[in-house]
Design a protein around this motif. Structure first.
Motif, PDB file in Angstrom:
ATOM      1  N   THR A  47      -2.429  38.580 -28.690  1.00  0.00           N
ATOM      2  CA  THR A  47      -2.556  39.526 -29.800  1.00  0.00           C
ATOM      3  C   THR A  47      -2.272  38.810 -31.123  1.00  0.00           C
ATOM      4  O   THR A  47      -2.222  39.432 -32.172  1.00  0.00           O
ATOM      5  N   LEU A  48      -2.096  37.488 -31.026  1.00  0.00           N
ATOM      6  CA  LEU A  48      -1.860  36.718 -32.262  1.00  0.00           C
ATOM      7  C   LEU A  48      -3.161  36.642 -33.076  1.00  0.00           C
ATOM      8  O   LEU A  48      -4.252  36.725 -32.522  1.00  0.00           O
ATOM      9  N   ASP A  49      -3.003  36.448 -34.361  1.00  0.00           N
ATOM     10  CA  ASP A  49      -4.155  36.300 -35.239  1.00  0.00           C
ATOM     11  C   ASP A  49      -4.806  34.941 -34.965  1.00  0.00           C
ATOM     12  O   ASP A  49      -4.228  33.892 -35.237  1.00  0.00           O
ATOM     13  N   ALA A  50      -6.016  34.978 -34.425  1.00  0.00           N
ATOM     14  CA  ALA A  50      -6.659  33.729 -34.004  1.00  0.00           C
ATOM     15  C   ALA A  50      -6.856  32.766 -35.172  1.00  0.00           C
ATOM     16  O   ALA A  50      -6.780  31.553 -35.006  1.00  0.00           O
ATOM     17  N   LYS A  51      -7.117  33.330 -36.368  1.00  0.00           N
ATOM     18  CA  LYS A  51      -7.380  32.450 -37.518  1.00  0.00           C
ATOM     19  C   LYS A  51      -6.109  31.860 -38.093  1.00  0.00           C
ATOM     20  O   LYS A  51      -6.116  30.796 -38.707  1.00  0.00           O
ATOM     21  N   ASN A  52      -5.018  32.605 -37.910  1.00  0.00           N
ATOM     22  CA  ASN A  52      -3.801  32.193 -38.592  1.00  0.00           C
ATOM     23  C   ASN A  52      -2.577  32.442 -37.707  1.00  0.00           C
ATOM     24  O   ASN A  52      -1.721  33.265 -38.031  1.00  0.00           O
ATOM     25  N   PRO A  53      -2.500  31.746 -36.548  1.00  0.00           N
ATOM     26  CA  PRO A  53      -1.411  32.044 -35.613  1.00  0.00           C
ATOM     27  C   PRO A  53      -0.081  31.459 -36.095  1.00  0.00           C
ATOM     28  O   PRO A  53      -0.085  30.470 -36.841  1.00  0.00           O
ATOM     29  N   PRO A  54       1.035  32.067 -35.679  1.00  0.00           N
ATOM     30  CA  PRO A  54       2.325  31.465 -36.024  1.00  0.00           C
ATOM     31  C   PRO A  54       2.461  30.106 -35.337  1.00  0.00           C
ATOM     32  O   PRO A  54       2.044  29.954 -34.185  1.00  0.00           O
ATOM     33  N   LEU A  55       3.017  29.149 -36.031  1.00  0.00           N
ATOM     34  CA  LEU A  55       3.117  27.800 -35.466  1.00  0.00           C
ATOM     35  C   LEU A  55       4.578  27.409 -35.278  1.00  0.00           C
ATOM     36  O   LEU A  55       5.463  27.857 -35.994  1.00  0.00           O
ATOM     37  N   LYS A  56       4.794  26.543 -34.281  1.00  0.00           N
ATOM     38  CA  LYS A  56       6.124  25.951 -34.095  1.00  0.00           C
ATOM     39  C   LYS A  56       6.249  24.742 -35.010  1.00  0.00           C
ATOM     40  O   LYS A  56       5.266  24.311 -35.632  1.00  0.00           O
TER      41      LYS A  56
ATOM     42  N   VAL B  75       0.933  26.346 -31.363  1.00  0.00           N
ATOM     43  CA  VAL B  75       1.013  27.805 -31.518  1.00  0.00           C
ATOM     44  C   VAL B  75       2.314  28.329 -30.898  1.00  0.00           C
ATOM     45  O   VAL B  75       2.699  27.928 -29.794  1.00  0.00           O
ATOM     46  N   ASP B  76       2.986  29.203 -31.613  1.00  0.00           N
ATOM     47  CA  ASP B  76       4.251  29.763 -31.141  1.00  0.00           C
ATOM     48  C   ASP B  76       4.000  31.044 -30.348  1.00  0.00           C
ATOM     49  O   ASP B  76       3.980  32.148 -30.902  1.00  0.00           O
ATOM     50  N   PHE B  77       3.816  30.869 -29.033  1.00  0.00           N
ATOM     51  CA  PHE B  77       3.506  32.029 -28.200  1.00  0.00           C
ATOM     52  C   PHE B  77       4.718  32.941 -27.984  1.00  0.00           C
ATOM     53  O   PHE B  77       4.573  34.041 -27.455  1.00  0.00           O
ATOM     54  N   SER B  78       5.909  32.498 -28.390  1.00  0.00           N
ATOM     55  CA  SER B  78       7.072  33.383 -28.237  1.00  0.00           C
ATOM     56  C   SER B  78       6.908  34.616 -29.133  1.00  0.00           C
ATOM     57  O   SER B  78       7.529  35.643 -28.901  1.00  0.00           O
ATOM     58  N   GLN B  79       6.047  34.523 -30.118  1.00  0.00           N
ATOM     59  CA  GLN B  79       5.799  35.684 -30.983  1.00  0.00           C
ATOM     60  C   GLN B  79       4.627  36.528 -30.488  1.00  0.00           C
ATOM     61  O   GLN B  79       4.217  37.491 -31.130  1.00  0.00           O
ATOM     62  N   ASP B  80       4.070  36.135 -29.343  1.00  0.00           N
ATOM     63  CA  ASP B  80       2.909  36.862 -28.813  1.00  0.00           C
ATOM     64  C   ASP B  80       3.375  38.128 -28.082  1.00  0.00           C
ATOM     65  O   ASP B  80       4.571  38.316 -27.841  1.00  0.00           O
ATOM     66  N   PHE B  81       2.453  38.968 -27.703  1.00  0.00           N
ATOM     67  CA  PHE B  81       2.770  40.276 -27.112  1.00  0.00           C
ATOM     68  C   PHE B  81       3.785  40.191 -25.974  1.00  0.00           C
ATOM     69  O   PHE B  81       4.735  40.944 -25.902  1.00  0.00           O
ATOM     70  N   PHE B  82       3.570  39.260 -25.052  1.00  0.00           N
ATOM     71  CA  PHE B  82       4.476  39.139 -23.906  1.00  0.00           C
ATOM     72  C   PHE B  82       5.599  38.131 -24.138  1.00  0.00           C
ATOM     73  O   PHE B  82       6.373  37.839 -23.230  1.00  0.00           O
TER      74      PHE B  82
ATOM     75  N   LEU C  93      -3.621  41.633 -13.240  1.00  0.00           N
ATOM     76  CA  LEU C  93      -4.732  40.902 -13.845  1.00  0.00           C
ATOM     77  C   LEU C  93      -4.231  40.010 -14.975  1.00  0.00           C
ATOM     78  O   LEU C  93      -4.850  39.007 -15.304  1.00  0.00           O
ATOM     79  N   ILE C  94      -3.117  40.396 -15.560  1.00  0.00           N
ATOM     80  CA  ILE C  94      -2.522  39.576 -16.614  1.00  0.00           C
ATOM     81  C   ILE C  94      -1.402  38.763 -15.987  1.00  0.00           C
ATOM     82  O   ILE C  94      -0.541  39.316 -15.306  1.00  0.00           O
ATOM     83  N   THR C  95      -1.439  37.466 -16.185  1.00  0.00           N
ATOM     84  CA  THR C  95      -0.471  36.622 -15.491  1.00  0.00           C
ATOM     85  C   THR C  95      -0.108  35.392 -16.316  1.00  0.00           C
ATOM     86  O   THR C  95      -0.865  34.988 -17.202  1.00  0.00           O
ATOM     87  N   GLY C  96       1.048  34.807 -15.970  1.00  0.00           N
ATOM     88  CA  GLY C  96       1.469  33.572 -16.616  1.00  0.00           C
ATOM     89  C   GLY C  96       1.199  32.358 -15.749  1.00  0.00           C
ATOM     90  O   GLY C  96       1.411  31.230 -16.173  1.00  0.00           O
ATOM     91  N   SER C  97       0.716  32.563 -14.490  1.00  0.00           N
ATOM     92  CA  SER C  97       0.568  31.382 -13.627  1.00  0.00           C
ATOM     93  C   SER C  97      -0.873  31.098 -13.240  1.00  0.00           C
ATOM     94  O   SER C  97      -1.666  32.001 -12.984  1.00  0.00           O
ATOM     95  N   ASP C  98      -1.196  29.823 -13.181  1.00  0.00           N
ATOM     96  CA  ASP C  98      -2.538  29.364 -12.832  1.00  0.00           C
ATOM     97  C   ASP C  98      -2.553  29.029 -11.358  1.00  0.00           C
ATOM     98  O   ASP C  98      -2.222  27.923 -10.947  1.00  0.00           O
ATOM     99  N   CYS C  99      -2.961  30.020 -10.552  1.00  0.00           N
ATOM    100  CA  CYS C  99      -2.892  29.872  -9.095  1.00  0.00           C
ATOM    101  C   CYS C  99      -3.649  28.646  -8.602  1.00  0.00           C
ATOM    102  O   CYS C  99      -3.155  27.876  -7.800  1.00  0.00           O
TER     103      CYS C  99
END
Ligand code: 4AD
Ligand code: MG
Length: 464
Positions: free
Chosen positions: A177-186, A191-198, A160-166
């Motif tokens: 799981t990033l803080d929506a109000k204050n996400p880490p930025l590149k 938004v720097d998703f490399s710091q996200d859960f996956f 159910l969790i995926t990285g691809s848009d079929c």
């Protein structure tokens, strides 16, 4: 306790026998020494009548005060009632209150609108309509598993969790799981998703197809049956944000095999549900079909073939009636619900497969036809609903797939695992997705998707 369904089925052998049943009070009325309760225990669509008399039970006055909705346990004698609608009733010897129901219980005997019942989704399974819908839903789900398992399909559990848009429509719900109000930025401010859960951006799946294809390249015949999610901003009667999809995938198969499988499956499920849920289907027939012809229509369907038309022919047919539509119809347009329904309701008057759509309006993985303009796609349209199935033969030729992906700006690196299926023993294959809720709408005549999902999630609404 004995289930009411069992009593119903074995009535003739039960005269004068003592039984105990537990259930919820649907209606209750009494005169001075005699009272009647209609009881439902969830096993049987129809209620069981309980007769209670002051001379036979020791708490007559208390029972007479029970409210609709109360949970009770009744012991009494079976009395056959061959001339009534019900085969039997119970003459109570003992009635115990399990759980009282407050007098403001919202589900009194009168008929409530479906809109109102949506606002009390936690209570509506207790009404006739929803008891019938959710039973049919359960039995239809079982029929689908039974159909595929009898044919040797493997049930594939796709993530159910995926990285691809079929589907490539960009209608995915993000998971983070990033803080929506204050996400880490590149550095560039994104938004720097490399710091996200996956460690990357992920979403809820819109379809299990791509993973099902992987499984099909090992088992040859697989199917999925699970929840799918779409952030489509369409507030319609047939779109939900969370819905269930069945996605078979078959190897060494082309579009005709795919349509044959879809037709066999739909007929199998219709037949099974009509056999297993006669009381529920009669209820839909009598209360939700304007012509009271639901059962006869579905029964005829089981013995006939669905229609078939190419997209190009379908557009020609629709163009002859273009004055009847709000949206323009022309070769290349994405058929709107009004077009779909016109085709299946007015022109074919039965379910119809539309095949070979322009590539521009279909997903990247569909097999290119020799005309280089259309793809080997099929949608199944049904009266009352429109599209219930979308499927296709998949592009198994690596070079053709790669060049199509390039046209659509899809990065080959992101799909390397999917492309491997074409590198290592690729074969022609096909599959489809059936929207489970839309099938239930079709079978029951219920016209809003919010009324076939126990707890619907739609644009702007996720109660509970
Ligand atoms: O036509 P769709 O988008 O096809 C696919 O997802 C393919 N990957 C299927 C495949 O080939 N394996 O969706 C398939 C079906 C539709 O025909 C429709 O019945 C249902 O899923 N569907 C929805 N049902 C309810 N709410 C929505 N928002 C839906 N979107 C699609
Ligand atoms: Mg579709």
């Amino acid at each position: 306790r004995t289930e009411i369904k069992w009593l119903w089925q074995n009535a003739t052998e039960l005269a004068d026998k003592q039984v105990t049943v537990g259930g919820w009070v649907k209606t209750i009325r009494d005169s001075k020494q005699l009272g009647f309760i209609e009881l439902n225990d969830g096993s049987n669509f129809n209620n069981l009548q309980i007769v209670f008399e002051d001379s036979k039970i020791d708490n007559f006055k208390d029972v007479a005060k029970f409210n609709v909705g109360a949970a009770i346990i009744v012991t009494g004698a079976v009395v056959l009632t061959p001339n009534a609608k019900q085969p039997l009733e119970i003459h109570a010897q003992k009635i115990e209150l399990e759980g009282a129901s407050a007098p403001d219980y919202p589900l009194q005997k009168k008929r409530h609108s479906l809109e109102y019942l949506r606002s009390i989704a936690h209570l509506r399974p207790r009404t006739n309509t929803f008891a019938a819908v959710f039973r049919v839903r359960s039995v239809a789900a079982y029929a689908i598993h039974k159909f595929f398992n009898e044919r040797g399909f493997v049930y594939a559990h796709t993530p159910l969790i995926t990285g691809s848009d079929c589907e490539g429509a960009g209608e995915m719900f993000r998971i983070t799981t990033l803080d929506a109000k204050n996400p880490p930025l590149k550095e560039d401010g994104s938004v720097d998703f490399s710091q996200d859960f996956f460690g990357k951006m992920t979403c809820l799946t819109v379809s299990g197809q791509l993973e099902a294809e992987c499984m099909a390249m090992a088992f040859a015949k697989v199917y999925t049956f699970g929840p799918t999610f779409r952030a489509e901003n369409s507030n319609t009667a047939r779109h939900a944000a969370e819905f269930w999809m069945i996605e078979p995938e078959i190897a060494f198969a082309d579009l005709d095999d795919d349509m044959q499988l879809a037709q066999d499956m739909i007929k199998y499920v219709l037949k099974y549900v009509m056999e297993q849920c006669p009381a529920e289907m009669k209820f839909f027939n009598d209360f939700y079909d304007p012509d009271k012809a639901l059962i006869s229509r579905l029964t005829n369907l089981v013995d006939s073939d669905f229609g078939k038309v190419t997209y190009t022919e379908a557009v020609k047919l629709l163009e002859e009636h273009k004055d009847e539509f709000d949206y323009p119809v022309y070769w290349g347009c994405d058929l709107q619900t009004e077009h779909e329904r016109y085709l299946t309701e007015k022109i074919f008057k039965k379910p119809v497969f539309v095949t070979d759509y322009p590539k521009e309006i279909k997903a990247f993985y569909m097999r290119m036809n020799d005309d280089n303009k259309t793809v080997a796609a099929m949608d199944l349209l049904v009266p009352g609903v429109g599209e219930i199935i979308g499927g296709s033969q998949r592009e198994e030729r690596l070079d053709v797939l790669l060049s199509r992906m390039e046209e659509l700006d899809l990065k080959a690196d992101d799909y390397s695992w999917y492309l491997d299926l074409r590198r290592y023993g690729g074969t022609k294959h096909a599959g489809y997705g059936l929207g489970f809720e839309r099938l239930i709408m079709y079978m029951t005549g219920i016209s809003n998707i919010r009324d076939v999902l126990p707890f619907p999630r739609t644009t702007g609404s996720a109660e509970y």
